[in-house]
Design an enzyme around this catalytic site. Structure first.
Site, PDB file in Angstrom:
ATOM      1  N   LYS A  22       0.841  -1.214   0.000  1.00  0.00           N
ATOM      2  CA  LYS A  22       0.000   0.000   0.000  1.00  0.00           C
ATOM      3  C   LYS A  22       0.874   1.262   0.000  1.00  0.00           C
ATOM      4  O   LYS A  22       0.642   2.179  -0.789  1.00  0.00           O
ATOM      5  CB  LYS A  22      -0.900  -0.005   1.242  1.00  0.00           C
ATOM      6  N   ASN A  23       1.861   1.300   0.895  1.00  0.00           N
ATOM      7  CA  ASN A  23       2.625   2.539   1.043  1.00  0.00           C
ATOM      8  C   ASN A  23       3.624   2.778  -0.084  1.00  0.00           C
ATOM      9  O   ASN A  23       4.193   3.870  -0.187  1.00  0.00           O
ATOM     10  CB  ASN A  23       3.323   2.582   2.405  1.00  0.00           C
ATOM     11  N   CYS A 125      -4.306  13.541  13.316  1.00  0.00           N
ATOM     12  CA  CYS A 125      -4.346  12.125  12.979  1.00  0.00           C
ATOM     13  C   CYS A 125      -4.287  11.324  14.269  1.00  0.00           C
ATOM     14  O   CYS A 125      -3.750  11.785  15.270  1.00  0.00           O
ATOM     15  CB  CYS A 125      -3.144  11.820  12.095  1.00  0.00           C
ATOM     16  N   ARG A 130       1.568  14.814  13.170  1.00  0.00           N
ATOM     17  CA  ARG A 130       1.951  14.590  11.770  1.00  0.00           C
ATOM     18  C   ARG A 130       1.879  15.860  10.910  1.00  0.00           C
ATOM     19  O   ARG A 130       1.101  15.940   9.955  1.00  0.00           O
ATOM     20  CB  ARG A 130       1.108  13.466  11.153  1.00  0.00           C
ATOM     21  N   ASP A 315       5.392   0.877  11.792  1.00  0.00           N
ATOM     22  CA  ASP A 315       4.172   0.251  11.283  1.00  0.00           C
ATOM     23  C   ASP A 315       4.022  -1.217  11.714  1.00  0.00           C
ATOM     24  O   ASP A 315       3.006  -1.847  11.417  1.00  0.00           O
ATOM     25  CB  ASP A 315       4.108   0.342   9.747  1.00  0.00           C
ATOM     26  N   ARG A 407      -8.567  -0.263   5.052  1.00  0.00           N
ATOM     27  CA  ARG A 407      -7.737   0.748   4.376  1.00  0.00           C
ATOM     28  C   ARG A 407      -6.410   0.159   3.909  1.00  0.00           C
ATOM     29  O   ARG A 407      -5.818   0.668   2.947  1.00  0.00           O
ATOM     30  CB  ARG A 407      -7.446   1.913   5.321  1.00  0.00           C
TER      31      ARG A 407
HETATM   32  C1  EPZ Z   1       4.705   7.175   6.161  1.00  0.00           C
HETATM   33  O1  EPZ Z   1       3.979   8.252   6.726  1.00  0.00           O
HETATM   34  C2  EPZ Z   1       3.748   6.010   6.105  1.00  0.00           C
HETATM   35  N1  EPZ Z   1       2.620   6.352   5.256  1.00  0.00           N
HETATM   36  C3  EPZ Z   1       3.281   5.630   7.494  1.00  0.00           C
HETATM   37  O2  EPZ Z   1       2.480   4.477   7.381  1.00  0.00           O
HETATM   38  C4  EPZ Z   1       4.504   5.316   8.360  1.00  0.00           C
HETATM   39  O3  EPZ Z   1       4.082   5.074   9.684  1.00  0.00           O
HETATM   40  C5  EPZ Z   1       5.496   6.484   8.337  1.00  0.00           C
HETATM   41  O4  EPZ Z   1       5.830   6.822   6.963  1.00  0.00           O
HETATM   42  C6  EPZ Z   1       6.791   6.200   9.073  1.00  0.00           C
HETATM   43  O5  EPZ Z   1       7.414   5.072   8.547  1.00  0.00           O
HETATM   44  C7  EPZ Z   1       2.705   6.201   3.946  1.00  0.00           C
HETATM   45  O6  EPZ Z   1       3.726   5.788   3.404  1.00  0.00           O
HETATM   46  C8  EPZ Z   1       1.496   6.523   3.146  1.00  0.00           C
HETATM   47  P1  EPZ Z   1       6.920  10.532   8.036  1.00  0.00           P
HETATM   48  P2  EPZ Z   1       4.565   9.744   6.657  1.00  0.00           P
HETATM   49  O7  EPZ Z   1       6.839  11.793   7.290  1.00  0.00           O
HETATM   50  O8  EPZ Z   1       5.296   9.913   5.400  1.00  0.00           O
HETATM   51  C9  EPZ Z   1       7.475  13.928  11.353  1.00  0.00           C
HETATM   52  C10 EPZ Z   1       0.631   3.059   7.967  1.00  0.00           C
HETATM   53  O9  EPZ Z   1       0.176   2.524   9.003  1.00  0.00           O
HETATM   54  N2  EPZ Z   1       7.247  14.920  10.282  1.00  0.00           N
HETATM   55  O10 EPZ Z   1       8.084   9.639   7.745  1.00  0.00           O
HETATM   56  O11 EPZ Z   1       3.450  10.664   6.964  1.00  0.00           O
HETATM   57  C11 EPZ Z   1       6.206  13.126  11.659  1.00  0.00           C
HETATM   58  O12 EPZ Z   1       5.330  13.819  12.505  1.00  0.00           O
HETATM   59  C12 EPZ Z   1       1.236   4.404   8.040  1.00  0.00           C
HETATM   60  O13 EPZ Z   1       0.582   2.525   6.848  1.00  0.00           O
HETATM   61  C13 EPZ Z   1       7.371  16.260  10.557  1.00  0.00           C
HETATM   62  O14 EPZ Z   1       7.666  16.678  11.677  1.00  0.00           O
HETATM   63  O15 EPZ Z   1       5.563   9.717   7.889  1.00  0.00           O
HETATM   64  C14 EPZ Z   1       6.779  11.873  12.259  1.00  0.00           C
HETATM   65  O16 EPZ Z   1       7.045  12.081  13.628  1.00  0.00           O
HETATM   66  C15 EPZ Z   1       0.721   5.351   9.009  1.00  0.00           C
HETATM   67  N3  EPZ Z   1       7.142  17.158   9.541  1.00  0.00           N
HETATM   68  C16 EPZ Z   1       8.105  11.680  11.509  1.00  0.00           C
HETATM   69  O17 EPZ Z   1       8.399  12.962  10.916  1.00  0.00           O
HETATM   70  C17 EPZ Z   1       6.817  16.760   8.280  1.00  0.00           C
HETATM   71  O18 EPZ Z   1       6.619  17.613   7.408  1.00  0.00           O
HETATM   72  C18 EPZ Z   1       8.066  10.634  10.396  1.00  0.00           C
HETATM   73  O19 EPZ Z   1       6.904  10.851   9.581  1.00  0.00           O
HETATM   74  C19 EPZ Z   1       6.706  15.390   8.004  1.00  0.00           C
HETATM   75  C20 EPZ Z   1       6.933  14.482   9.030  1.00  0.00           C
END
Ligand code: EPZ
Length: 429
Positions: A22-23, A125, A130, A315, A407
């Site tokens: 999915k991701n 969320c 996030r 995850d 989902r």
């Molecule tokens: C991706 O989310 C995945 N989603 C998530 O999968 C996964 O948990 C996550 O990466 C971490 O591996 C998809 O790929 C669609 P991040 P993403 O940006 O990209 C902070 C699932 O269950 N951050 O790597 O949104 C954020 O708050 C899910 O399938 C900022 O501060 O995650 C977090 O603490 C849910 N500012 C950390 O970085 C930003 O602009 C990592 O988030 C962006 C992120």
């Protein structure tokens, strides 16, 4: 809302096939926006998030043609061709974005291709705040002007994007994907440092290269992209879902069963595989299959800290916690990526688990048995952790609000049933 009823205590046995990731699929679908030439994706999973993204792309004017729509778990996965030559809108509306945060990924490609994008801010969320500040900063570095108006990000780059050096202060999967896609069409060279290197990012980069992008450093924390003017038609096969793979490994292990996973890869889960083996799970990979069973002495506690790839995936944190609830001895889990990703803990406690929480650390003392209860969860991975716990609990557990599961898990009850689980979906009347 649909529910799942599960009668626990049956050791799982048999073989299932792992679906496309999915991701990985979500950003790959979005990549089609970069080009007026068709992009065909194979092995897309049949899950709600994919439908939501398809809906968003259709709203933007992308033409989708579907082949081989799978209706059973034996289907080879859907093949969809995305043709964005008909792009007619540059606005991702709130109603679609709030359903799925990954919608923010359209920002970079729309901006890079057309010089403008209006995308709703995703909002809060269930697993943490996030924010998307790092996505926006990356676009600014590439020369975009960004304003926030009435909950929308409005990004403008009338003269096009230009290459830049972007260093991410924290590793962000979505931020890296957005910047990478935008950089493909930016003038000049872009260097992304402290980039995420999840297998899903490698898959995206490989697909972009097959579309004609010039990217170096794929699989490392430094991606160098030389902008190109045009892209070509391409066909790409989505990688197997490593999180689904890990979830079913736990399903096999938690029930003391012996199962085989087809179309699965251990190399995309290095830290998880190491911890599972430390906990007493036997994992053997041969000819594209993974065999899962448990050592004779049973499961034992381990200590885990989540981290960006190649670290232990957040995850798989909730699912691993379910496993450790019945493992001998003590375990600890530190959730270092998201600040609120322990929503499954109170529900697991209701099923008899012994877990205490202190900030971002969960301490678990293994119990002999879990028992059935009526439970519900507020996100995808928390929901599946309750299904896993139910598979080993005494009696009949009802898992409510399973739309979260739909989902991200393809044919979940059919796959579990084919492994011998007693699981039934109760449709909302
Ligand atoms: C991706 O989310 C995945 N989603 C998530 O999968 C996964 O948990 C996550 O990466 C971490 O591996 C998809 O790929 C669609 P991040 P993403 O940006 O990209 C902070 C699932 O269950 N951050 O790597 O949104 C954020 O708050 C899910 O399938 C900022 O501060 O995650 C977090 O603490 C849910 N500012 C950390 O970085 C930003 O602009 C990592 O988030 C962006 C992120």
């Amino acid at each position: 809302m649909d529910k799942l009823c599960i009668i626990g205590g049956i050791p799982l046995k048999g073989e299932i096939s792992i679906s496309g990731a999915k991701n990985a699929s979500l950003p790959l679908m979005v990549a089609s926006l970069l080009s007026d030439k068709p992009l065909t994706l194979e092995n897309l999973p049949h899950v709600e998030d994919i439908l939501s993204m398809a809906n968003l792309l259709a709203t933007l004017g992308v033409k989708l043609t579907m082949e081989g729509c799978g209706t059973s778990q034996n289907a080879q996965g859907k093949v969809i061709t995305f043709d964005a030559s008909t792009l007619s809108s540059r606005k991702a509306p709130y109603d679609l974005v709030r359903k799925m945060r990954a919608s923010i990924l359209v920002l970079g490609p729309l901006l890079a291709r057309t010089g403008y994008a209006k995308v709703s801010l995703p909002g809060g969320c269930a697993i943490g705040a996030r924010p998307v500040n790092l996505h926006l900063k990356a676009m600014e570095k590439l020369g975009a002007e960004i304003e926030i108006e009435q909950g929308y990000v409005i990004a403008k780059a009338p003269k096009g994007l230009r290459g830049a050096n972007i260093e991410f202060p924290v590793v962000t999967v979505g931020g890296t994907e957005n910047a990478l896609m935008a950089a493909v069409l930016a003038k000049g060279t872009t260097c992304l440092t402290n980039a995420a290197r999840e297998p899903e990012i490698i898959d995206l980069a490989n697909c972009l290269v097959s579309m004609g992008a010039k990217i170096q450093g794929i699989g490392t924390t430094k991606l160098v992209v030389e902008g190109v003017e045009t892209l070509f038609p391409a066909t790409h096969r989505v990688i197997p879902d490593r999180i689904e793979t890990g979830t079913y490994m736990i399903a096999g292990a938690i029930t003391g069963g012996s199962i085989t996973l087809r179309n699965a890869r251990l190399d995309t889960l290095p830290a998880f595989v190491k911890k599972l083996r430390e906990a007493g799970v036997i994992l053997i990979e041969e000819e594209g299959k993974i065999h899962v069973s448990v050592e004779e002495e049973g499961l034992r506690g381990v200590d885990i800290t989540t981290a960006p790839h190649p670290g232990f995936p957040t995850d798989l944190q909730a699912q691993t916690m379910a496993l450790l609830c019945t493992a001998k001895g003590k375990s600890s889990i530190i959730e270092a990526i998201f600040e609120n990703r322990f929503m499954h803990v109170p529900e697991l406690i209701r099923m008899g688990a012994n877990i205490s929480l202190n900030g971002n650390t969960a301490s678990i003392k293994g119990v002999n048995r879990l028992h059935s209860a009526e439970v519900m969860a507020t996100d995808l991975r928390a929901s599946v952790s309750l299904v896993l716990a139910a598979l080993v609990a005494d009696g009949k557990t009802t898992v409510n609000r399973i739309y979260h599961l739909d989902r991200g898990y393809e044919y979940v009850e059919a796959k579990l049933r084919s492994l011998g689980a007693q699981i039934e979906r109760l449709k909302d009347a």
